[in-house]
Design a protein around this motif. Sequence first.
Motif, PDB file in Angstrom:
ATOM      1  N   THR A  60     -15.443  -1.609   9.600  1.00 37.78           N
ATOM      2  CA  THR A  60     -16.874  -1.413   9.432  1.00 37.78           C
ATOM      3  C   THR A  60     -17.664  -1.564  10.730  1.00 37.78           C
ATOM      4  O   THR A  60     -18.606  -0.814  10.977  1.00 37.78           O
ATOM      5  CB  THR A  60     -17.402  -2.414   8.386  1.00 37.78           C
ATOM      6  OG1 THR A  60     -16.706  -2.172   7.157  1.00 37.78           O
ATOM      7  CG2 THR A  60     -18.881  -2.243   8.141  1.00 37.78           C
TER       8      THR A  60
ATOM      9  N   SER B 214     -20.731   3.581   2.267  1.00 35.58           N
ATOM     10  CA  SER B 214     -19.840   2.428   2.309  1.00 35.58           C
ATOM     11  C   SER B 214     -18.650   2.766   3.217  1.00 35.58           C
ATOM     12  O   SER B 214     -18.417   3.934   3.546  1.00 35.58           O
ATOM     13  CB  SER B 214     -19.329   2.105   0.911  1.00 35.58           C
ATOM     14  OG  SER B 214     -18.461   3.134   0.462  1.00 35.58           O
TER      15      SER B 214
ATOM     16  N   THR C 202     -15.608   2.723   2.382  1.00 39.58           N
ATOM     17  CA  THR C 202     -14.737   3.588   1.580  1.00 39.58           C
ATOM     18  C   THR C 202     -15.230   5.028   1.606  1.00 39.58           C
ATOM     19  O   THR C 202     -14.443   5.961   1.789  1.00 39.58           O
ATOM     20  CB  THR C 202     -14.663   3.066   0.126  1.00 39.58           C
ATOM     21  OG1 THR C 202     -14.070   1.760   0.144  1.00 39.58           O
ATOM     22  CG2 THR C 202     -13.838   3.987  -0.754  1.00 39.58           C
ATOM     23  N   ASP C 203     -16.528   5.224   1.468  1.00 41.46           N
ATOM     24  CA  ASP C 203     -17.084   6.579   1.497  1.00 41.46           C
ATOM     25  C   ASP C 203     -16.907   7.228   2.866  1.00 41.46           C
ATOM     26  O   ASP C 203     -16.625   8.429   2.960  1.00 41.46           O
ATOM     27  CB  ASP C 203     -18.560   6.577   1.111  1.00 41.46           C
ATOM     28  CG  ASP C 203     -18.780   6.250  -0.355  1.00 41.46           C
ATOM     29  OD1 ASP C 203     -17.841   6.437  -1.165  1.00 41.46           O
ATOM     30  OD2 ASP C 203     -19.892   5.800  -0.692  1.00 41.46           O
TER      31      ASP C 203
ATOM     32  N   VAL D  78     -14.484   6.604   5.035  1.00 38.55           N
ATOM     33  CA  VAL D  78     -13.059   6.948   5.169  1.00 38.55           C
ATOM     34  C   VAL D  78     -12.737   8.166   4.309  1.00 38.55           C
ATOM     35  O   VAL D  78     -12.026   9.073   4.750  1.00 38.55           O
ATOM     36  CB  VAL D  78     -12.160   5.747   4.817  1.00 38.55           C
ATOM     37  CG1 VAL D  78     -10.697   6.144   4.787  1.00 38.55           C
ATOM     38  CG2 VAL D  78     -12.385   4.604   5.811  1.00 38.55           C
ATOM     39  N   HIS D  79     -13.277   8.208   3.104  1.00 40.07           N
ATOM     40  CA  HIS D  79     -13.019   9.346   2.216  1.00 40.07           C
ATOM     41  C   HIS D  79     -13.584  10.643   2.797  1.00 40.07           C
ATOM     42  O   HIS D  79     -13.012  11.723   2.605  1.00 40.07           O
ATOM     43  CB  HIS D  79     -13.595   9.076   0.824  1.00 40.07           C
ATOM     44  CG  HIS D  79     -13.037   9.960  -0.228  1.00 40.07           C
ATOM     45  ND1 HIS D  79     -13.819  10.808  -0.976  1.00 40.07           N
ATOM     46  CD2 HIS D  79     -11.759  10.171  -0.645  1.00 40.07           C
ATOM     47  CE1 HIS D  79     -13.055  11.480  -1.814  1.00 40.07           C
ATOM     48  NE2 HIS D  79     -11.799  11.121  -1.626  1.00 40.07           N
TER      49      HIS D  79
ATOM     50  N   PRO E  61     -10.036   2.057   7.292  1.00 41.34           N
ATOM     51  CA  PRO E  61     -10.287   0.665   6.916  1.00 41.34           C
ATOM     52  C   PRO E  61      -9.580  -0.254   7.910  1.00 41.34           C
ATOM     53  O   PRO E  61      -8.691   0.184   8.640  1.00 41.34           O
ATOM     54  CB  PRO E  61      -9.658   0.553   5.517  1.00 41.34           C
ATOM     55  CG  PRO E  61      -8.614   1.607   5.490  1.00 41.34           C
ATOM     56  CD  PRO E  61      -9.105   2.718   6.374  1.00 41.34           C
TER      57      PRO E  61
ATOM     58  N   SER F 262      -6.077  -4.649   2.937  1.00 38.85           N
ATOM     59  CA  SER F 262      -6.056  -3.185   2.845  1.00 38.85           C
ATOM     60  C   SER F 262      -5.006  -2.703   1.844  1.00 38.85           C
ATOM     61  O   SER F 262      -5.152  -1.617   1.283  1.00 38.85           O
ATOM     62  CB  SER F 262      -5.828  -2.543   4.212  1.00 38.85           C
ATOM     63  OG  SER F 262      -4.552  -2.867   4.710  1.00 38.85           O
TER      64      SER F 262
ATOM     65  N   TRP G   5      -6.857  -2.490  -1.290  1.00 41.07           N
ATOM     66  CA  TRP G   5      -7.772  -1.353  -1.183  1.00 41.07           C
ATOM     67  C   TRP G   5      -7.015  -0.038  -1.354  1.00 41.07           C
ATOM     68  O   TRP G   5      -7.479   0.872  -2.051  1.00 41.07           O
ATOM     69  CB  TRP G   5      -8.482  -1.413   0.174  1.00 41.07           C
ATOM     70  CG  TRP G   5      -9.492  -0.346   0.394  1.00 41.07           C
ATOM     71  CD1 TRP G   5     -10.814  -0.372   0.065  1.00 41.07           C
ATOM     72  CD2 TRP G   5      -9.271   0.930   1.007  1.00 41.07           C
ATOM     73  NE1 TRP G   5     -11.425   0.802   0.428  1.00 41.07           N
ATOM     74  CE2 TRP G   5     -10.496   1.616   1.016  1.00 41.07           C
ATOM     75  CE3 TRP G   5      -8.151   1.559   1.554  1.00 41.07           C
ATOM     76  CZ2 TRP G   5     -10.629   2.895   1.542  1.00 41.07           C
ATOM     77  CZ3 TRP G   5      -8.276   2.828   2.078  1.00 41.07           C
ATOM     78  CH2 TRP G   5      -9.517   3.484   2.070  1.00 41.07           C
TER      79      TRP G   5
ATOM     80  N   LYS H  26      -6.265   0.875  -4.911  1.00 41.95           N
ATOM     81  CA  LYS H  26      -7.455   1.364  -5.621  1.00 41.95           C
ATOM     82  C   LYS H  26      -7.845   2.769  -5.185  1.00 41.95           C
ATOM     83  O   LYS H  26      -8.582   3.449  -5.897  1.00 41.95           O
ATOM     84  CB  LYS H  26      -8.647   0.419  -5.370  1.00 41.95           C
ATOM     85  CG  LYS H  26      -8.508  -0.933  -6.003  1.00 41.95           C
ATOM     86  CD  LYS H  26      -9.734  -1.769  -5.700  1.00 41.95           C
ATOM     87  CE  LYS H  26      -9.623  -3.155  -6.305  1.00 41.95           C
ATOM     88  NZ  LYS H  26     -10.789  -3.977  -5.967  1.00 41.95           N
ATOM     89  N   HIS H  27      -7.388   3.185  -4.005  1.00 46.20           N
ATOM     90  CA  HIS H  27      -7.786   4.472  -3.431  1.00 46.20           C
ATOM     91  C   HIS H  27      -6.549   5.248  -2.966  1.00 46.20           C
ATOM     92  O   HIS H  27      -6.317   5.398  -1.759  1.00 46.20           O
ATOM     93  CB  HIS H  27      -8.756   4.252  -2.271  1.00 46.20           C
ATOM     94  CG  HIS H  27      -9.943   3.424  -2.639  1.00 46.20           C
ATOM     95  ND1 HIS H  27     -10.959   3.903  -3.432  1.00 46.20           N
ATOM     96  CD2 HIS H  27     -10.257   2.139  -2.357  1.00 46.20           C
ATOM     97  CE1 HIS H  27     -11.856   2.947  -3.612  1.00 46.20           C
ATOM     98  NE2 HIS H  27     -11.449   1.871  -2.983  1.00 46.20           N
TER      99      HIS H  27
ATOM    100  N   PHE I  22      -6.150   7.779   0.026  1.00 51.56           N
ATOM    101  CA  PHE I  22      -5.976   7.401   1.425  1.00 51.56           C
ATOM    102  C   PHE I  22      -4.573   7.762   1.903  1.00 51.56           C
ATOM    103  O   PHE I  22      -4.406   8.393   2.948  1.00 51.56           O
ATOM    104  CB  PHE I  22      -6.258   5.906   1.611  1.00 51.56           C
ATOM    105  CG  PHE I  22      -6.097   5.430   3.031  1.00 51.56           C
ATOM    106  CD1 PHE I  22      -7.026   5.779   3.999  1.00 51.56           C
ATOM    107  CD2 PHE I  22      -5.018   4.641   3.401  1.00 51.56           C
ATOM    108  CE1 PHE I  22      -6.882   5.352   5.319  1.00 51.56           C
ATOM    109  CE2 PHE I  22      -4.872   4.208   4.711  1.00 51.56           C
ATOM    110  CZ  PHE I  22      -5.802   4.562   5.674  1.00 51.56           C
TER     111      PHE I  22
END
Length: 189
Positions: free
Chosen positions: A123, A137, A139-140, A142-143, A156, A162, A165, A168-169, A172
């Motif tokens: 971040t 965010s 996450t947004d 990185v996406h 991230p 991670s 994380w 959850k995603h 990635f």
Amino acid sequence: MTLQAEIAACRTCAKHLPHGVRPVASFSSTARLLIIGQAPGSKVHESGIPWDDASGDRLREWTGLTKEQMYDPARVALVPMGFCYPGKASGGDKPPRPECAPQWHGRVLEQLPEERLTLLVGTYAQAHYLPNASKLSMTDRVHAFRDFLPRYLPLPHPAWRSAIWMRKHPWFADEVLPELRRRVSDSLD
């Protein structure tokens, strides 16, 4: 005095660093891959080697870099937002010292090739180098990594958290990591 020597001699934040001053950065005028992270952790502070910890192992796994490649300043520049270990806070390390990036980053970037890939790890690096994306965010950001290419690729922080994380995603591993590895490889050629 070289820029590396000036950085090594820096004492700007000394009064704020409970574990002492030990700037950790590595770069050269030929490095076409720049990795901007947060700040050294306690293990890196002890060794003086950037990303010399479990986070570095995970980052090398993500990027496909070997240790030899990552620690070759002719190929890879390793420049954190804060060059010294800031100490512990509840739940992790303190943020990078705010004086460091404004004092040194511009001078370091001037020495690097104009055509380079910059990995913005975490971040703090993303907030500094992607100010127009500050409302997103991590996450947004990185996406939406494609929106920042070819210059930047947000990631991230590769700390142990991670792994949670990433579960959850799953996009990635499916979308970001293959593109990351391809672009890292291209930057080393």
